[in-house]
Design a protein around this motif. Structure first.
Motif, short mmCIF file in Angstrom:
data_model
loop_
_atom_site.label_atom_id
_atom_site.label_comp_id
_atom_site.label_asym_id
_atom_site.label_seq_id
_atom_site.Cartn_x
_atom_site.Cartn_y
_atom_site.Cartn_z
N PHE A 114 9.52 6.68 -14.84
CA PHE A 114 10.87 6.27 -14.44
C PHE A 114 11.56 7.34 -13.58
N VAL A 115 11.35 8.59 -13.91
CA VAL A 115 12.02 9.67 -13.16
C VAL A 115 11.47 9.79 -11.74
N LYS A 116 10.29 9.24 -11.49
CA LYS A 116 9.68 9.31 -10.15
C LYS A 116 9.95 8.08 -9.30
N THR A 117 10.17 6.94 -9.94
CA THR A 117 10.29 5.67 -9.21
C THR A 117 11.73 5.40 -8.78
N ALA A 118 11.88 4.40 -7.90
CA ALA A 118 13.22 3.93 -7.56
C ALA A 118 13.80 3.15 -8.73
N GLN A 165 0.83 -1.21 0.00
CA GLN A 165 0.00 0.00 0.00
C GLN A 165 0.86 1.27 0.00
N SER A 166 1.67 1.41 -1.03
CA SER A 166 2.50 2.60 -1.17
C SER A 166 1.62 3.82 -1.43
N LYS A 167 2.09 5.00 -1.00
CA LYS A 167 1.29 6.21 -1.11
C LYS A 167 1.44 6.90 -2.46
N ASP A 168 2.62 6.74 -3.09
CA ASP A 168 2.84 7.36 -4.40
C ASP A 168 3.98 6.65 -5.10
N LEU A 169 4.45 7.19 -6.23
CA LEU A 169 5.49 6.54 -7.01
C LEU A 169 6.89 6.76 -6.45
N ASN A 170 7.05 7.73 -5.58
CA ASN A 170 8.37 8.02 -5.01
C ASN A 170 8.90 6.81 -4.23
#
Length: 267
Positions: A176-180, A144-149
């Motif tokens: 891609f620029v937002k994710t790990a 349950q992640s809150k966002d893509l960060n």
């Protein structure tokens, strides 16, 4: 375990035994091209027949929809099995140990039972409608992640739909620029199973078939996630364009996909 799920697991294990034995004897694998960038092997066909035989022995009147042999009609139209005997055939024929057997059952048009079996890792992902999802008998939940960060997303390149490449890579770049990080492992069934198990935070892909996604969809939903098409609707089994994640992550993915859709991907 629900009796029909028990049969699905038995069928998946039977197919998995054929696949894992053959994986160690690559010289006996015969491969042919059935479409653009689309491989089929003699092992796909043997595994599929093992699944069909197991289902028909238990439920001879049920309908079956399978990747290689198409539709097998039965007298009881309320029950429809949806089969992908070897999801990740390209990995299999290249000797990459990442592929799975996928079996789902629809009852009166609604997904009811599902199993995805990874014969190399011995992992059995199962779900029954309203009863949750399990991995080797233990409960699994969507992360349950809150966002893509900081998230890790799974995806698949549109290798059968290369005319969508530009739109796809714009979507990929935006996220891609937002994710790990992003993962492209080569099996849609396992991508969905991994979303259900919380191993990845979400998944999106263009141009899939119902047998690629049916079992994985039920797994994700029963593990507390959502599955939609690219506009947040429920047309993914027809369009082949799918997103799966927790509620908040799915909302973020849809927002990043939207500007790159165009008319053909909005359906």
């Amino acid at each position: 375990m629900h009796p029909m799920l028990n049969i699905a697991v038995r069928a998946a294990r039977s197919a998995g035994n054929i696949i894992s034995r053959s994986f160690e004897q690559q010289d006996k694998v015969e491969v042919e091209l059935k479409g653009t960038n689309d491989f089929v092997s003699n092992i796909d066909k043997a595994a599929e027949q093992a699944i069909i035989d197991t289902i028909q022995k238990a439920y001879p009147n049920h309908c079956i929809v399978s990747e290689e042999c198409g539709v097998v009609d039965g007298s009881d139209q309320d029950y429809q099995w949806i089969i992908d005997p070897l999801d990740g055939t390209t990995n299999f024929v290249k000797g990459i140990p990442h592929f799975a057997v996928s079996i789902a059952l629809k009852v009166k048009g609604k997904l009811d039972q599902a199993v995805i079996y990874d014969p190399i890792r011995g992992e059995v992902f199962t779900a029954s409608r309203g009863k949750g999802a399990q991995l080797n008998g233990s409960r699994i939940r969507v992360k349950q992640s809150k966002d893509l960060n900081g998230s890790v997303l799974a995806t698949g390149f549109p290798f059968k739909k290369k005319h969508h490449s530009d739109a796809y890579f714009e979507m990929f770049k935006t996220m891609f620029v937002k994710t790990a990080d992003m993962r492209r492992a080569g099996s849609a069934a396992l991508d969905l199973a991994y979303v259900a198990a919380g191993r990845v935070d979400g998944y999106f892909e263009i141009g899939l078939k119902p047998w690629d996604t049916a079992a994985g969809e039920l797994l994700v939903v029963e593990a507390g996630g959502l599955v939609t098409d690219f506009v947040g609707g429920h047309n993914h089994s027809q369009s082949g364009n799918i997103v799966a994640a927790s509620t908040k992550v799915l909302k973020e993915i849809l927002k990043d996909i939207r500007p790159h859709l165009g008319e053909s991907l909005s359906k």
